[in-house]
Write a protein that holds these residues in place. Structure first.
Motif, PDB file in Angstrom:
ATOM      1  N   GLN A 201       0.812  -1.276  -0.030  1.00 49.12           N
ATOM      2  CA  GLN A 201      -0.007   0.037   0.050  1.00 49.12           C
ATOM      3  C   GLN A 201       0.802   1.323   0.104  1.00 49.12           C
ATOM      4  N   ARG A 202       2.044   1.256   0.699  1.00 50.42           N
ATOM      5  CA  ARG A 202       2.901   2.437   0.601  1.00 50.42           C
ATOM      6  C   ARG A 202       3.349   2.593  -0.881  1.00 50.42           C
TER       7      ARG A 202
ATOM      8  N   GLY B 220       1.913   1.980  -3.464  1.00 41.32           N
ATOM      9  CA  GLY B 220       0.626   1.933  -4.473  1.00 41.32           C
ATOM     10  C   GLY B 220       0.447   0.561  -5.332  1.00 41.32           C
TER      11      GLY B 220
ATOM     12  N   ARG C 248      -0.874  -3.636  -5.365  1.00 45.16           N
ATOM     13  CA  ARG C 248      -1.771  -4.446  -4.602  1.00 45.16           C
ATOM     14  C   ARG C 248      -1.224  -5.947  -4.491  1.00 45.16           C
TER      15      ARG C 248
ATOM     16  N   ASN D 130      -6.975  -3.253  -2.667  1.00 46.14           N
ATOM     17  CA  ASN D 130      -7.186  -2.037  -3.285  1.00 46.14           C
ATOM     18  C   ASN D 130      -5.875  -1.241  -2.921  1.00 46.14           C
ATOM     19  N   PRO D 131      -4.953  -0.829  -3.913  1.00 46.20           N
ATOM     20  CA  PRO D 131      -3.885  -0.060  -3.366  1.00 46.20           C
ATOM     21  C   PRO D 131      -4.328   1.334  -2.528  1.00 46.20           C
ATOM     22  N   LEU D 132      -5.639   1.667  -2.813  1.00 52.29           N
ATOM     23  CA  LEU D 132      -5.823   3.018  -1.949  1.00 52.29           C
ATOM     24  C   LEU D 132      -6.820   2.516  -0.827  1.00 52.29           C
TER      25      LEU D 132
ATOM     26  N   THR E  15      -8.257   0.232   2.612  1.00 55.02           N
ATOM     27  CA  THR E  15      -7.852   0.034   3.878  1.00 55.02           C
ATOM     28  C   THR E  15      -7.986  -1.552   4.399  1.00 55.02           C
TER      29      THR E  15
END
Length: 323
Positions: A182-183, A185, A187, A285-287, A289
């Motif tokens: 996630q950091r 960007g 998946r 989802n990379p964005l 949680t």
């Protein structure tokens, strides 16, 4: 002599055609965010796009006409890289990716992944279209994870029968994996697999045969996924894998590789009971949680949908459209 003159004339016409095409090819490549290089039949650089120049702090004038292996401060000058490019050019190889390290004066050491495609242009000698992916951060992350893997491999984190991570090891390391992705960007994909017919194997052939089926499944998973991926046995006949997306290496490709390895295992080892797996795949989802527990639960649910609808295939792939 006449043939020599004709040959030179044909080569000159080919050069003129390529020169006329160059502006058009460059304009197309400049719209692509990924660095690209065009090589001629002698593996010399004929075109680079803007992204390549920006990423490696080089200008077209500095490198046009040079051999590709002259870049990277000479570190790219390896027989293996040249042999691979020549094999792609001659269509002797389908191996499309090649990883190499190199040092650039203005940006330091970089690890890159080349992806090569031979292109035929009528009236022009064949060329190579080379996509260049800077995977330096990914390799650093994988190395850090490898160190972390080694430090955490203890009885409390691993499964005694298979040597894979157990549920605790999986949950701890996969959450780190997810946070890291996630950091950046990126998946991750969580793959949940259930060994088919383990109860039947135990009932008909005994628990020793059941244990062998479990260890064989673990070997197939280890052959399919990268060393940096988190591979775990999280229950009696249940396995989970967390793998970060890696350029062209999508979940669909990994599942296809798993299919191939299962079939290859069945052909190479004449066991009475072949290995069969029901599989579910969830992706982050990379964005978002999502936690690793949520992703694992999603993959588990998809696996059970597959298991209920399964008939007589060795392994079935969850359609990516359903994810």
């Amino acid at each position: 002599m006449t043939m020599s003159v004709l040959d030179r004339a044909a080569r000159n016409r080919g050069r003129l055609r390529f020169a006329r095409l160059s502006d058009h090819i460059r304009a197309i490549l400049d719209t692509i965010r990924e660095p690209f290089v065009v090589l001629d039949g002698g593996l010399r650089i004929r075109l680079v796009n803007k992204s390549f120049c920006q990423n490696f702090h080089l200008s077209p004038k500095e490198i046009n006409g040079k051999c590709l292996d002259s870049l990277g401060d000479g570190a790219w000058k390896t027989p293996a890289l040249r042999s691979w490019l020549e094999a792609i050019l001659a269509k002797r190889s389908d191996l499309a990716d090649f990883e190499v390290d190199g040092h650039f004066p203005s940006i330091g050491r970089r690890t890159v992944m080349f992806n090569a495609r031979r292109v035929e242009i009528p009236g022009v000698r064949r060329i190579l279209l080379l996509a260049v992916e800077d995977i330096t951060q990914r390799k650093q992350s994988e190395n850090a994870l490898g160190i972390l893997h080694a430090s955490l491999r203890s009885e409390t984190m691993t499964d005694e029968l298979t040597g894979l991570y157990n549920r605790r090891g999986y949950e701890v390391l996969s959450q780190i994996y997810l946070d890291l992705a996630q950091r950046r960007g990126k998946r991750i994909f969580v793959i949940y697999a259930d060994l088919d017919s383990l109860k039947q194997i135990n009932d008909q052939a005994g628990h020793q045969a059941g244990d062998q089926a479990i260890t064989r499944t673990a070997e197939i998973l280890k052959k399919t996924f990268r060393k940096s991926d988190i591979i775990a046995r999280i229950g009696g006949d249940e396995f989970a894998v967390a793998t970060i997306e890696n350029g062209h290496d999508s979940a669909a490709i990994q599942m296809a590789r798993l299919q191939v390895n299962i079939k290859r295992h069945a052909l190479q080892n004449k066991y009475t009971q072949p290995i069969g797996l029901s599989v579910g795949v969830a992706r982050s989802n990379p964005l978002g949680t999502s936690s690793i527990k949520e992703l694992t639960a999603q993959a588990d649910a998809l696996m059970y949908i597959e298991k209920r609808g399964k008939r007589r295939s060795d392994i079935a792939l969850i359609p990516m459209e359903a994810l």
